[in-house]
Design a protein around this motif. Structure first.
Motif, PDB file in Angstrom:
ATOM      1  N   PHE A   1       8.857 -96.271  64.294  1.00  0.00           N
ATOM      2  CA  PHE A   1       9.768 -95.174  63.951  1.00  0.00           C
ATOM      3  C   PHE A   1       9.195 -94.345  62.804  1.00  0.00           C
ATOM      4  CE2 PHE A   1      13.019 -93.596  61.061  1.00  0.00           C
ATOM      5  CZ  PHE A   1      13.856 -92.878  61.905  1.00  0.00           C
TER       6      PHE A   1
ATOM      7  N   ALA B   1      12.357 -96.549  69.420  1.00  0.00           N
ATOM      8  CA  ALA B   1      11.954 -95.745  68.267  1.00  0.00           C
ATOM      9  C   ALA B   1      11.983 -94.256  68.600  1.00  0.00           C
ATOM     10  CB  ALA B   1      10.561 -96.160  67.794  1.00  0.00           C
TER      11      ALA B   1
ATOM     12  N   TYR C   1      15.579 -93.072  68.654  1.00  0.00           N
ATOM     13  CA  TYR C   1      16.099 -92.907  67.295  1.00  0.00           C
ATOM     14  C   TYR C   1      15.656 -91.577  66.689  1.00  0.00           C
ATOM     15  CZ  TYR C   1      16.477 -98.048  67.643  1.00  0.00           C
ATOM     16  OH  TYR C   1      16.729 -99.336  68.045  1.00  0.00           O
ATOM     17  N   LEU C   2      14.478 -91.107  67.096  1.00  0.00           N
ATOM     18  CA  LEU C   2      13.916 -89.868  66.549  1.00  0.00           C
ATOM     19  C   LEU C   2      14.409 -88.621  67.276  1.00  0.00           C
ATOM     20  CD1 LEU C   2      10.300 -91.187  65.974  1.00  0.00           C
ATOM     21  CD2 LEU C   2      11.815 -90.319  64.180  1.00  0.00           C
TER      22      LEU C   2
END
Length: 469
Positions: A147, A191, A194-195
């Motif tokens: 991440f 990840a 999440y971004l």
């Protein structure tokens, strides 16, 4: 009136905890926690008292409640998942860090925490033979390391495309193409989510039989796409096969298309520590960022991972926090400039202690011993009738099929091994098959463990085959 016990009681409490923890680690406990009686959960699920209990009594109750449900993750026979054995020096350093009560965010808050991470970062770059100008963030594990690294990648590729992400965020940003092998580890997909990257931005490229990129398909996809910003995710050590992508070719592709190359090296990147085996990861140093765990092959106690970014400017800009009460780190290191946490534990102490205890040769010998053990295991299993090692063994991972028309061979062998109390292994689904997976990564495991385990596998498989016939 203080809510803390007085110093004498507190000292006895810490000494008692160390005694119980040591006894628990080195006692004969079940490797498979699923064999623990469900009734043990009632020792945790008790009423919260109105008045506090004696802390010594509480710690003893905790030990009694937890012990039946603890996995034998520090045991040499634990081969179920890619989990390290928590080196005793790291455990001891972790205890010290907890007792010191350090919040490792800022240099001014805890100079020792910052200095330990700065020194350990140099060790890591040296041992992994990555560009010395790279920056290192000490995260919880490879997921948050990915991440962090990909946050730096997002900032960089959007800036190259003319978008000011720090001012506008994702609003109105150019299209970003994310290239990822179809069989990449699930944490990479998490990840990216999440971004703020959705499935429409993920270009899933076909994987070869070993789970790595079909580079021809990737090259064709990148040539066909007309996008201003690109990120490519590669693998150093596939979770099932242990295989590595062709980093030299991937780096050339990324350079041609102006893409950021990130490498998921959760455990496989440590092969760079071996002068004999590092050829497997040739070209990985050409990437822009890397995520790697410390609590896997380096044997750091949970939790510990490293976000390594070749371009420190983007790393710091993606992660650093600014507030009037927060001092700037330059020229000193603020650990919080490199991870998405402000308050966190001081991970650098255990990393420093383990790397100092093992030394360069100790890390190298451990990596080579585990890979050699996997090679011996693969050779022995291939000699058994009806047993097939699916992957080309190049690292410490084995995926094994047990062919039986009458039963689920892999599951039956796993149950037999786990019932012995000497091993803990698990099955996994891969490429449409149920396989028995061996991950040889515990610091205590070595070639001497292979022969007796093969004997038990052979006996179990013979008995299972006879019973099912």
């Amino acid at each position: 009136m203080s809510s803390f016990p007085d110093k004498k009681i507190a000292q006895r409490l810490l000494e008692k905890a160390a005694q119980l923890a040591t006894r628990g680690r080195y006692s004969d406990q079940a490797l498979d926690p699923h064999q623990a009686p469900l009734a043990a959960r009632d020792r945790f699920d008790i009423a919260l008292p109105r008045r506090g209990r004696d802390p010594l009594e509480v710690i003893e109750s905790l030990d009694s409640a937890a012990r039946p449900g603890l996995s034998g993750m520090t045991d040499a026979g634990f081969m179920s998942w890619v989990i390290g054995g928590s080196h005793p020096a790291g455990v001891a350093a972790d205890w010290m860090a907890a007792a010191w009560g350090q919040n490792a965010c800022l240099y001014e808050a805890s100079p020792a925490s910052a200095q330990a991470e700065a020194a350990s970062a140099k060790y890591l770059l040296d041992v992994l033979d990555l560009p010395p100008e790279s920056s290192v963030g000490f995260a919880t594990g490879a997921t948050m390391a990915a991440f962090t690294s990909l946050a730096a990648a997002r900032l960089c590729v959007l800036e190259r495309a003319g978008h000011d992400f720090e001012r506008k965020g994702l609003y109105g940003c150019p299209e970003v193409a994310i290239y990822i092998a179809d069989d990449a580890h699930v944490t990479n997909y998490s990840a990216l989510r999440y971004l703020g990257f959705g499935s429409d931005q993920l270009h899933r490229i076909p994987s070869l039989d070993d789970g790595t990129y079909d580079c021809d398909a990737l090259e064709a996809a990148m040539a066909e796409d007309d996008v201003p910003a690109r990120i490519v995710l590669a693998q150093a050590g596939h979770i099932m096969s242990g295989a590595f992508d062709d980093f030299t070719r991937l780096a050339a592709l990324c350079k041609r298309h102006g893409a950021w190359l990130h490498v998921d090296g959760a455990f496989g990147l440590w092969v760079r520590a071996s002068r004999r085996l590092r050829r497997i990861a040739e070209g990985v140093e050409l990437a822009d960022s890397w995520s790697v765990d410390g609590h896997k092959w380096l044997q750091i106690p949970y939790d510990c991972g490293f976000a390594i970014v070749k371009h420190e400017e983007y790393h710091r800009r993606a992660m650093s926090m600014q507030a009037g009460y927060l001092p700037k780190g330059e020229p000193l290191r603020n650990n919080s400039d490199y991870v998405p946490e402000l308050s966190r534990r001081a991970r650098g102490f255990s990393v420093w202690a383990v790397m100092q205890s093992l030394g360069r040769k100790g890390i190298e010998d451990m990596i080579e011993s585990h890979c050699h053990s996997a090679h011996l295991l693969a050779q022995a299993l291939r000699r058994l009738d009806g047993v097939e090692v699916i992957n080309r063994q190049c690292l410490n991972q084995l995926a094994v099929a047990f062919h039986s028309p009458h039963c689920d061979g892999a599951e039956a062998v796993a149950q037999a091994l786990n019932a012995s109390g000497r091993y803990f292994v698990r099955t996994a689904q891969w490429q449409g098959r149920k396989l028995l997976r061996f991950s040889i990564i515990n610091g205590e495991t070595g070639p001497d463990h292979v022969a007796p385990m093969v004997d038990e596998i052979a006996a179990a498989w013979q008995a299972i085959s006879r019973a099912a016939a």
